[in-house]
Write a protein that holds these residues in place. Sequence first.
Motif, mmCIF file in Angstrom:
data_model
loop_
_atom_site.group_PDB
_atom_site.id
_atom_site.type_symbol
_atom_site.label_atom_id
_atom_site.label_comp_id
_atom_site.label_asym_id
_atom_site.label_seq_id
_atom_site.Cartn_x
_atom_site.Cartn_y
_atom_site.Cartn_z
ATOM 1 N N VAL A 105 0.863 -1.295 -0.022
ATOM 2 C CA VAL A 105 0.212 0.054 0.015
ATOM 3 C C VAL A 105 0.792 1.134 0.039
ATOM 4 C CG1 VAL A 105 -1.578 1.508 1.301
ATOM 5 C CG2 VAL A 105 -1.890 -1.056 1.351
ATOM 6 N N ALA B 121 2.150 1.703 -3.428
ATOM 7 C CA ALA B 121 1.147 2.351 -4.415
ATOM 8 C C ALA B 121 0.972 3.868 -4.337
ATOM 9 C CB ALA B 121 -0.121 1.554 -4.071
ATOM 10 N N LEU C 16 -9.775 -4.864 -11.625
ATOM 11 C CA LEU C 16 -8.705 -3.679 -11.609
ATOM 12 C C LEU C 16 -8.357 -3.276 -13.055
ATOM 13 C CD1 LEU C 16 -5.883 -5.135 -9.076
ATOM 14 C CD2 LEU C 16 -7.469 -2.976 -8.798
ATOM 15 N N VAL D 20 -2.181 -4.635 -5.598
ATOM 16 C CA VAL D 20 -2.204 -3.798 -4.913
ATOM 17 C C VAL D 20 -1.669 -2.483 -5.687
ATOM 18 C CG1 VAL D 20 -1.766 -2.720 -2.585
ATOM 19 C CG2 VAL D 20 -2.409 -4.960 -2.640
ATOM 20 N N GLY E 278 -3.382 0.330 -6.989
ATOM 21 C CA GLY E 278 -4.116 1.495 -6.578
ATOM 22 C C GLY E 278 -3.352 2.722 -6.654
ATOM 23 N N VAL F 63 -5.377 5.693 -8.554
ATOM 24 C CA VAL F 63 -6.087 6.617 -7.696
ATOM 25 C C VAL F 63 -5.366 7.763 -7.284
ATOM 26 C CG1 VAL F 63 -7.754 6.620 -5.825
ATOM 27 C CG2 VAL F 63 -7.745 4.630 -6.994
ATOM 28 N N VAL G 122 -11.259 0.460 -9.361
ATOM 29 C CA VAL G 122 -9.622 0.307 -9.207
ATOM 30 C C VAL G 122 -9.657 0.199 -7.512
ATOM 31 C CG1 VAL G 122 -7.307 1.042 -8.820
ATOM 32 C CG2 VAL G 122 -8.708 1.500 -11.059
ATOM 33 N N ALA G 123 -10.237 1.132 -6.910
ATOM 34 C CA ALA G 123 -10.172 0.888 -5.292
ATOM 35 C C ALA G 123 -10.929 -0.301 -4.875
ATOM 36 C CB ALA G 123 -10.992 2.318 -4.573
ATOM 37 N N VAL H 154 -8.514 -3.236 -5.464
ATOM 38 C CA VAL H 154 -7.519 -3.338 -4.490
ATOM 39 C C VAL H 154 -7.914 -3.817 -3.207
ATOM 40 C CG1 VAL H 154 -5.707 -1.797 -3.130
ATOM 41 C CG2 VAL H 154 -6.082 -1.381 -5.757
ATOM 42 N N THR H 155 -8.961 -3.350 -2.697
ATOM 43 C CA THR H 155 -9.492 -3.778 -1.438
ATOM 44 C C THR H 155 -9.832 -5.110 -1.406
ATOM 45 O OG1 THR H 155 -10.492 -1.530 -1.087
ATOM 46 C CG2 THR H 155 -11.497 -3.491 0.371
#
Length: 305
Positions: A16, A19, A146, A259, A262, A265, A284-285, A288-289
């Motif tokens: 994260v 990213a 994604l 990940v 992300g 974004v 996209v969010a 990734v989640t």
Amino acid sequence: MDAAPSDRRRGVALAVVTAVISGVAVYVNSFGVAAWKQFGGAASYTTVKNLVAALLLVALLGIAPRAQETPSGGTPSLRHRLGLVVVAVVGGSIPFLLFFEGLAISSAPAQAALIHKTLVVWVALLAVPLLRERIGWGQIAAIAMLVVGQIALAGGTEGFSLGRGEALVLLATLLWAGETVLAKPLLAVWGSRTLGVARMAGGAAVLLALGPMTGSVPWSELSAQAVWWAVGTGVLLAGYVATWYAALALAQAVDVTAVLVGGAVITAVLAGATSVMLPGLVLVAGGVTWVMIEALRRTPAPVTP
């Protein structure tokens, strides 16, 4: 063997961070490339930026040496040492030249950037057979989300064409996918800091050696503005490599690469995202989640052939 849950959590958390750094770097690099147009263009900019990153990673290795990483792969063999050279070539030098040159000459930069975001697809195709990574149907669905989200952010595929610029970006992306799969086992032997130094310091040496063919850096002509852009983006690149390799050492290559998407974004928000981009940003969010949730499950269900 699957990583321990605590390691996977740390790896995903570091991904994260990577990213976020990537999202900022993509936005800032657009200004850096523009500032370097009169100083040799993409090749010169890439060389200096990567050199700055290499120096910072060498300094980091001196402050926090490899011994503190406790790699578990034993004494490095000749194959492991040759692996450092390959990582420097296919990860830290050639693809950078291809990528930035491709972006510079592409007729549709957004579509070229979309090609780069397919990295997770190529890594998945390589990591499952070569690294024996396990991905379930949930992870596959998240990766599909994604990809669709990236297509939406790029404005769709209408009018898409694979010109010379797009082809260079695709080749760079394939090399980075190969590097990811190659680096994963090497991290157990060398540790993330040592491998990061090999990637960027070795890569910078290759870029300097290629200077006569790609355009030597006009050191005496550089403006203060150009130098500061190279330093700033070099710092971001060093942070990217350090956190990326640390994440890759702890979690699956497929998961950390997913990940990483992300970052799009972050880039979109910095560039001034509009309501038209909202569906893509949400996809996209959400993807990734979903990947993060699947990655943190103890035993991902394998796909049945």
